[in-house]
Design an enzyme around this catalytic site. Structure first.
Site, PDB file in Angstrom:
ATOM      1  N   HIS A 126       0.667  -0.908  -0.088  1.00  0.00           N
ATOM      2  CA  HIS A 126       0.215  -0.203  -0.077  1.00  0.00           C
ATOM      3  C   HIS A 126       0.586   1.162   0.007  1.00  0.00           C
ATOM      4  O   HIS A 126       2.276   1.034   0.219  1.00  0.00           O
ATOM      5  CB  HIS A 126      -0.776  -0.453   1.289  1.00  0.00           C
ATOM      6  CG  HIS A 126      -0.454   0.318   2.635  1.00  0.00           C
ATOM      7  ND1 HIS A 126       0.253   0.788   2.959  1.00  0.00           N
ATOM      8  CD2 HIS A 126      -0.157  -0.807   3.457  1.00  0.00           C
ATOM      9  CE1 HIS A 126       0.744   1.045   4.558  1.00  0.00           C
ATOM     10  NE2 HIS A 126       1.180  -0.261   4.665  1.00  0.00           N
ATOM     11  N   ASP A 127       0.184   2.091  -0.984  1.00  0.00           N
ATOM     12  CA  ASP A 127       1.146   3.598  -1.020  1.00  0.00           C
ATOM     13  C   ASP A 127       2.244   3.574  -1.283  1.00  0.00           C
ATOM     14  O   ASP A 127       3.279   4.372  -1.238  1.00  0.00           O
ATOM     15  CB  ASP A 127       0.636   4.058   0.615  1.00  0.00           C
ATOM     16  CG  ASP A 127      -0.062   4.461   1.302  1.00  0.00           C
ATOM     17  OD1 ASP A 127      -0.917   5.114   0.876  1.00  0.00           O
ATOM     18  OD2 ASP A 127      -0.702   3.214   2.236  1.00  0.00           O
ATOM     19  N   GLY A 144       4.674  -0.973   2.775  1.00  0.00           N
ATOM     20  CA  GLY A 144       3.816  -0.432   2.559  1.00  0.00           C
ATOM     21  C   GLY A 144       5.228   1.254   2.257  1.00  0.00           C
ATOM     22  O   GLY A 144       6.109   1.567   2.868  1.00  0.00           O
TER      23      GLY A 144
END
Length: 266
Positions: A126-127, A144
């Site tokens: 994520h991100d 992440g």
């Protein structure tokens, strides 16, 4: 749902209402396409793929069986917020690849560039931000909030720690743990990873001139060679020795950008 007449959807596939499927898209047997998904022109989704979340797949991208794209981020703080995954054009996403949407505590978006190859079982957390023409080999993983710049290669079974950056045209060898930022145009190997010099093969494959390669090697020695100066002093001294070629300028930009990690060293 908005499905172009030229799209080919297998009778066993599920495409939820709200999904956008553009011209010449193909969706194979038992695939699942969620209601917030956009498949741009020419995307090929093979059998048993799951594409969910607020996800956009760029044109001519090919996704192989059992990939899970756009599902919830692997973050215990995530509570179902509406966050995004955007994937560029002409990517090859092989079997079992996973890519998650962003989080509100991060960028709110995970972004993948164009012309990349994600081999079997690789993971984009994520991100994370992945550039163009990046290669992630089998089972390589990004935690992440990672950043992987254009033309970087991350070899099989390697892991990049959350918030770490892998610079432009860097090479991460197999079975490497990357817990710090990797300077552009370098190569790193080991667990924990250590710099192993300039990525000469990668630079030559990109047809970087001999003169520029020599300047990169000189910059590398200035930053990591013997001497009493601390790293920040070395950066300042290298910057003052300009003008530099584009590759060295990118190294200087990289080391002056905000980061939560230290730098990988020899």
């Amino acid at each position: 749902m908005n499905i172009h007449p030229s799209a080919s959807i297998h009778r066993t596939a599920i495409v939820e209402d709200g999904a956008i499927v553009e011209a010449n898209v193909s969706v194979g047997p038992f695939a699942f396409i969620g209601s917030d998904v956009v498949l741009r022109e020419g995307v090929a989704v093979k059998s048993h793929c799951v594409i969910k979340g607020w996800t956009e797949i760029g044109e001519l991208t090919e996704i192989f069986p059992f990939a899970a794209i756009g599902d919830a981020p692997q973050d215990l703080k995530y509570r179902g917020e509406r966050t995004r995954l955007i994937i560029g054009a002409r990517n090859c996403i092989r079997e079992g690849v996973t890519m998650n949407t962003g989080t509100t505590g991060g960028r709110g978006i995970t972004r993948v560039g164009s012309d990349c190859l994600f081999m079997t079982g690789s993971h984009v957390g994520h991100d994370s931000i992945v550039g163009n023409r990046v290669i992630m080999a089998n089972q390589a993983a990004l935690g992440g909030h990672c950043v992987v710049e254009d033309f970087a290669v991350i070899s099989g079974l390697s892991g990049v720690h959350q918030f770490a950056r892998v610079g432009r045209s860097a090479f991460v060898g197999a079975l490497t743990f990357v817990d710090r930022d990797v300077i552009p145009f370098t190569q790193v190997q080991g667990s924990p990873g250590k710099l192993r010099g300039v990525n000469l093969i990668g630079l030559r494959r990109r047809q970087i001139t001999t003169k520029e390669i020599q300047e990169v090697k000189t910059a590398y020695r200035a930053l990591f060679g013997p001497g009493e100066l601390v790293f920040q002093q070395r950066i300042s001294k290298l910057a003052a020795a300009g003008p530099h070629c584009d590759c060295v300028n990118r190294i200087l930009e990289f080391v002056n950008e905000n980061t939560k990690r230290k730098y990988m060293k020899p």
